[in-house]
Design a protein around this motif. Structure first.
Motif, PDB file in Angstrom:
ATOM      1  N   LYS A   3       0.815  -1.211   0.000  1.00  0.00           N
ATOM      2  CA  LYS A   3       0.000   0.000   0.000  1.00  0.00           C
ATOM      3  C   LYS A   3       0.850   1.263   0.000  1.00  0.00           C
ATOM      4  O   LYS A   3       0.367   2.326  -0.352  1.00  0.00           O
ATOM      5  CB  LYS A   3      -0.921  -0.010   1.208  1.00  0.00           C
ATOM      6  CG  LYS A   3      -1.817  -1.227   1.226  1.00  0.00           C
ATOM      7  CD  LYS A   3      -3.257  -0.866   1.134  1.00  0.00           C
ATOM      8  CE  LYS A   3      -4.062  -2.044   0.606  1.00  0.00           C
ATOM      9  NZ  LYS A   3      -5.435  -1.780   0.410  1.00  0.00           N
ATOM     10  N   SER A   4       2.106   1.173   0.447  1.00  0.00           N
ATOM     11  CA  SER A   4       2.928   2.383   0.514  1.00  0.00           C
ATOM     12  C   SER A   4       3.304   2.874  -0.884  1.00  0.00           C
ATOM     13  O   SER A   4       3.673   4.025  -1.055  1.00  0.00           O
ATOM     14  CB  SER A   4       4.182   2.124   1.336  1.00  0.00           C
ATOM     15  OG  SER A   4       5.003   1.196   0.658  1.00  0.00           O
ATOM     16  N   SER A   6       1.413   3.584  -3.164  1.00  0.00           N
ATOM     17  CA  SER A   6       0.437   4.562  -3.633  1.00  0.00           C
ATOM     18  C   SER A   6       0.951   5.985  -3.450  1.00  0.00           C
ATOM     19  O   SER A   6       0.506   6.900  -4.120  1.00  0.00           O
ATOM     20  CB  SER A   6      -0.872   4.384  -2.889  1.00  0.00           C
ATOM     21  OG  SER A   6      -0.672   4.683  -1.538  1.00  0.00           O
ATOM     22  N   LEU A  12      -5.767   9.223  -6.133  1.00  0.00           N
ATOM     23  CA  LEU A  12      -7.038   9.102  -6.841  1.00  0.00           C
ATOM     24  C   LEU A  12      -8.104   9.881  -6.088  1.00  0.00           C
ATOM     25  O   LEU A  12      -8.073   9.983  -4.864  1.00  0.00           O
ATOM     26  CB  LEU A  12      -7.453   7.634  -6.890  1.00  0.00           C
ATOM     27  CG  LEU A  12      -6.735   6.752  -7.901  1.00  0.00           C
ATOM     28  CD1 LEU A  12      -6.994   5.288  -7.564  1.00  0.00           C
ATOM     29  CD2 LEU A  12      -7.183   7.048  -9.314  1.00  0.00           C
ATOM     30  N   ARG A  14     -11.904  10.245  -4.608  1.00  0.00           N
ATOM     31  CA  ARG A  14     -12.718   9.226  -3.947  1.00  0.00           C
ATOM     32  C   ARG A  14     -13.774   8.611  -4.854  1.00  0.00           C
ATOM     33  O   ARG A  14     -14.270   7.520  -4.589  1.00  0.00           O
ATOM     34  CB  ARG A  14     -13.425   9.838  -2.735  1.00  0.00           C
ATOM     35  CG  ARG A  14     -12.526   9.816  -1.539  1.00  0.00           C
ATOM     36  CD  ARG A  14     -13.174  10.343  -0.311  1.00  0.00           C
ATOM     37  NE  ARG A  14     -12.158  10.396   0.744  1.00  0.00           N
ATOM     38  CZ  ARG A  14     -12.317  11.006   1.898  1.00  0.00           C
ATOM     39  NH1 ARG A  14     -13.447  11.613   2.158  1.00  0.00           N
ATOM     40  NH2 ARG A  14     -11.359  11.006   2.785  1.00  0.00           N
ATOM     41  N   TRP A  16     -13.379   7.790  -8.038  1.00  0.00           N
ATOM     42  CA  TRP A  16     -12.791   7.206  -9.257  1.00  0.00           C
ATOM     43  C   TRP A  16     -13.574   6.021  -9.784  1.00  0.00           C
ATOM     44  O   TRP A  16     -13.687   5.812 -10.977  1.00  0.00           O
ATOM     45  CB  TRP A  16     -11.336   6.781  -8.988  1.00  0.00           C
ATOM     46  CG  TRP A  16     -11.201   5.737  -7.920  1.00  0.00           C
ATOM     47  CD1 TRP A  16     -11.036   5.964  -6.598  1.00  0.00           C
ATOM     48  CD2 TRP A  16     -11.237   4.311  -8.070  1.00  0.00           C
ATOM     49  NE1 TRP A  16     -10.970   4.774  -5.900  1.00  0.00           N
ATOM     50  CE2 TRP A  16     -11.087   3.746  -6.773  1.00  0.00           C
ATOM     51  CE3 TRP A  16     -11.378   3.454  -9.165  1.00  0.00           C
ATOM     52  CZ2 TRP A  16     -11.087   2.373  -6.561  1.00  0.00           C
ATOM     53  CZ3 TRP A  16     -11.368   2.084  -8.933  1.00  0.00           C
ATOM     54  CH2 TRP A  16     -11.227   1.558  -7.645  1.00  0.00           C
ATOM     55  N   TYR A  26     -17.248  -3.767  -8.994  1.00  0.00           N
ATOM     56  CA  TYR A  26     -16.213  -4.114  -8.017  1.00  0.00           C
ATOM     57  C   TYR A  26     -16.576  -3.551  -6.641  1.00  0.00           C
ATOM     58  O   TYR A  26     -16.514  -4.260  -5.629  1.00  0.00           O
ATOM     59  CB  TYR A  26     -14.862  -3.572  -8.503  1.00  0.00           C
ATOM     60  CG  TYR A  26     -13.790  -3.495  -7.442  1.00  0.00           C
ATOM     61  CD1 TYR A  26     -13.083  -4.629  -7.064  1.00  0.00           C
ATOM     62  CD2 TYR A  26     -13.499  -2.293  -6.808  1.00  0.00           C
ATOM     63  CE1 TYR A  26     -12.100  -4.566  -6.086  1.00  0.00           C
ATOM     64  CE2 TYR A  26     -12.520  -2.217  -5.835  1.00  0.00           C
ATOM     65  CZ  TYR A  26     -11.825  -3.351  -5.477  1.00  0.00           C
ATOM     66  OH  TYR A  26     -10.875  -3.273  -4.509  1.00  0.00           O
ATOM     67  N   MET A  27     -17.001  -2.286  -6.624  1.00  0.00           N
ATOM     68  CA  MET A  27     -17.365  -1.657  -5.354  1.00  0.00           C
ATOM     69  C   MET A  27     -18.627  -2.280  -4.763  1.00  0.00           C
ATOM     70  O   MET A  27     -18.742  -2.427  -3.550  1.00  0.00           O
ATOM     71  CB  MET A  27     -17.570  -0.155  -5.541  1.00  0.00           C
ATOM     72  CG  MET A  27     -16.286   0.625  -5.471  1.00  0.00           C
ATOM     73  SD  MET A  27     -15.450   0.385  -3.885  1.00  0.00           S
ATOM     74  CE  MET A  27     -14.114   1.523  -4.065  1.00  0.00           C
TER      75      MET A  27
END
Lengths: 133, 128
Positions: A3-4, A6, A12, A14, A16, A26-27
């Motif tokens: 994650k780092s 990113s 991005l 919120r 996107w 996906y969400m």
């Protein structure tokens, strides 16, 4: 994924994922766990009620029958089936099965998993559908 | 590349296989078990569509507070909780909510706590 990493990419916005149908789905799939968590919390409350005694248990069944709780749990049922539909197609991709040198068709693996869902439902029907034993 | 740099690069990831493993196992349970569990316990039972004695206080107690009941709770509560924790953590990262290091502790910690509570309730019922 780390994650780092990113931090090195432009951040991005919120929203996107609202820009493409694929990301919306996906969400939606990520969101299937929200009604799941609701059902699990209800289930935990039921376990506490069962431990407390017969009166609490009846009270919990009445609580489960209140319209909003029932509606959210119906949503959880739908979410579990949507999750299943998206999860089962991953299996043949992650772990393709070969029997006697022939690879099993993806459709057969997916159908096998749905058969598992039906088998569990039949087990529940056998256990709970016929009254006390 | 120095050893130290290598260490830093991989430091955050050593526990990730565990979370992905629990996510995956929980995903199987969520997909295969939970539709029937939710249908029978959260829909048919409160609507009165099960036979009256199917989940009476006595029958529900004897079914749940048992060794099979313990295994059932592990598969229908604990593993799906870790699945949910993982999806919530990644979903929050995707929409930039909170900070991942803290979310990770909150989500997996919450799943572990609720799992321990659920299994503890079965054990308490078994011995009461």
């Amino acid at each position: 994924m780390n994650k780092s990493t990113s931090q090195r990419l432009p951040p991005l916005k919120r929203n996107w994922w609202l820009k493409h149908r694929f990301f919306k789905l996906y969400m939606l799939r990520e969101a299937t766990v929200l009604p799941l968590v609701f059902f699990i919390l209800c289930f935990l409350a039921g376990m506490v009620a069962l431990l407390q005694g017969a009166e609490s248990w009846q009270g919990w069944i009445a609580f489960m029958g209140s319209p909003i709780v029932l509606l959210l749990n119906l949503l959880a049922l739908a979410a579990s089936l949507f999750h299943a539909a998206t999860f089962f197609v991953l299996f043949p991709r992650v772990m393709p099965l070969r029997i006697a040198g022939h690879s099993l068709p993806d459709k057969a693996i997916v159908a096998g998993q749905w058969a598992g869902v039906v088998a569990v439902a039949l087990l529940f029907f056998w256990l709970l559908g016929r009254g006390g034993v | 590349m120095s050893m130290n740099k290598h260490d830093i690069q991989h430091k955050q990831a050593f526990d990730e296989p565990l979370w992905w493993g629990l996510f995956s196992a929980g995903g199987v349970c969520f997909a295969v078990l939970l539709p029937a569990v939710i249908l029978f316990i959260a829909v048919l039972l409160p609507l009165g569509l099960l036979p009256a004695e199917a989940l009476s206080y006595e029958r529900a107690s004897s079914l749940l507070f048992s060794v099979p009941g313990f295994l059932f709770v592990g598969a229908a509560v604990c593993l799906p909780l870790f699945h949910a924790a993982h999806r919530l953590r990644h979903g929050m990262f995707d929409i930039s909510v909170g900070n991942d290091a803290l979310n990770k502790k909150l989500m997996y910690g919450g799943a572990a706590l609720l799992s321990a509570l659920a299994l503890g309730l079965v054990v308490a019922g078994f011995f009461s």
